[in-house]
Design a protein around this motif. Structure first.
Motif, PDB file in Angstrom:
ATOM      1  N   GLN A  61       0.831  -1.204   0.000  1.00  0.00           N
ATOM      2  CA  GLN A  61       0.000   0.000   0.000  1.00  0.00           C
ATOM      3  C   GLN A  61       0.869   1.258   0.000  1.00  0.00           C
ATOM      4  O   GLN A  61       0.642   2.179  -0.779  1.00  0.00           O
ATOM      5  N   ARG A  62       1.881   1.276   0.858  1.00  0.00           N
ATOM      6  CA  ARG A  62       2.774   2.439   0.938  1.00  0.00           C
ATOM      7  C   ARG A  62       3.574   2.615  -0.348  1.00  0.00           C
ATOM      8  O   ARG A  62       3.772   3.731  -0.822  1.00  0.00           O
ATOM      9  N   ALA A  63       4.037   1.518  -0.918  1.00  0.00           N
ATOM     10  CA  ALA A  63       4.793   1.596  -2.171  1.00  0.00           C
ATOM     11  C   ALA A  63       3.907   2.125  -3.292  1.00  0.00           C
ATOM     12  O   ALA A  63       4.329   2.971  -4.091  1.00  0.00           O
ATOM     13  N   TYR A  64       2.669   1.661  -3.366  1.00  0.00           N
ATOM     14  CA  TYR A  64       1.730   2.129  -4.383  1.00  0.00           C
ATOM     15  C   TYR A  64       1.490   3.626  -4.242  1.00  0.00           C
ATOM     16  O   TYR A  64       1.530   4.370  -5.213  1.00  0.00           O
ATOM     17  N   GLY A  70       2.678   9.851  -5.328  1.00  0.00           N
ATOM     18  CA  GLY A  70       3.728  10.767  -4.899  1.00  0.00           C
ATOM     19  C   GLY A  70       3.757  11.018  -3.399  1.00  0.00           C
ATOM     20  O   GLY A  70       4.316  12.005  -2.948  1.00  0.00           O
ATOM     21  N   VAL A  71       3.169  10.110  -2.628  1.00  0.00           N
ATOM     22  CA  VAL A  71       3.137  10.230  -1.174  1.00  0.00           C
ATOM     23  C   VAL A  71       4.344   9.497  -0.606  1.00  0.00           C
ATOM     24  O   VAL A  71       4.613   8.360  -0.977  1.00  0.00           O
ATOM     25  N   SER A  72       5.047  10.130   0.314  1.00  0.00           N
ATOM     26  CA  SER A  72       6.197   9.491   0.943  1.00  0.00           C
ATOM     27  C   SER A  72       5.735   8.262   1.705  1.00  0.00           C
ATOM     28  O   SER A  72       4.707   8.282   2.376  1.00  0.00           O
ATOM     29  N   TYR A  73       6.488   7.154   1.614  1.00  0.00           N
ATOM     30  CA  TYR A  73       6.066   5.910   2.282  1.00  0.00           C
ATOM     31  C   TYR A  73       6.487   5.844   3.712  1.00  0.00           C
ATOM     32  O   TYR A  73       6.064   4.967   4.445  1.00  0.00           O
ATOM     33  N   HIS A  74       7.327   6.736   4.160  1.00  0.00           N
ATOM     34  CA  HIS A  74       7.717   6.735   5.566  1.00  0.00           C
ATOM     35  C   HIS A  74       7.127   7.952   6.255  1.00  0.00           C
ATOM     36  O   HIS A  74       6.725   8.916   5.609  1.00  0.00           O
ATOM     37  N   ASN A  75       7.018   7.884   7.559  1.00  0.00           N
ATOM     38  CA  ASN A  75       6.419   8.988   8.317  1.00  0.00           C
ATOM     39  C   ASN A  75       7.403  10.098   8.552  1.00  0.00           C
ATOM     40  O   ASN A  75       8.527  10.011   8.660  1.00  0.00           O
TER      41      ASN A  75
END
Length: 75
Positions: A61-64, A70-75
């Motif tokens: 989900q985060r990778a997608y 264009g959303v960063s996958y880490h907080n």
């Protein structure tokens, strides 16, 4: 004198083909980046994932979101 009707010139077919090709190449590139991102995140251990704030269950989900939104996958 015969009445003739000139057909309008067709839109540039090649421009459409080039645009379609470019879109296909972009999608292929995104799929490759997505797959690489998932592989790299899955190769991390749980402590490393915790350091960047990515639960193992949310890797895809985060990778997608990162690749396609264009959303960063880490907080």
């Amino acid at each position: 004198m015969a009445n003739t009707h000139a057909a309008p010139a067709p839109k540039n077919v090649f421009a459409g083909m080039i645009a379609d090709y470019a879109e296909a190449q972009t999608e292929l590139f995104r799929r490759r980046i997505f797959a690489k991102t998932v592989r790299e995140l899955e190769s991390l251990n749980d402590a490393q994932l915790a350091d960047i704030g990515v639960p193992r269950a949310e890797i895809k989900q985060r990778a997608y979101q990162n690749v396609y939104r264009g959303v960063s996958y880490h907080n």
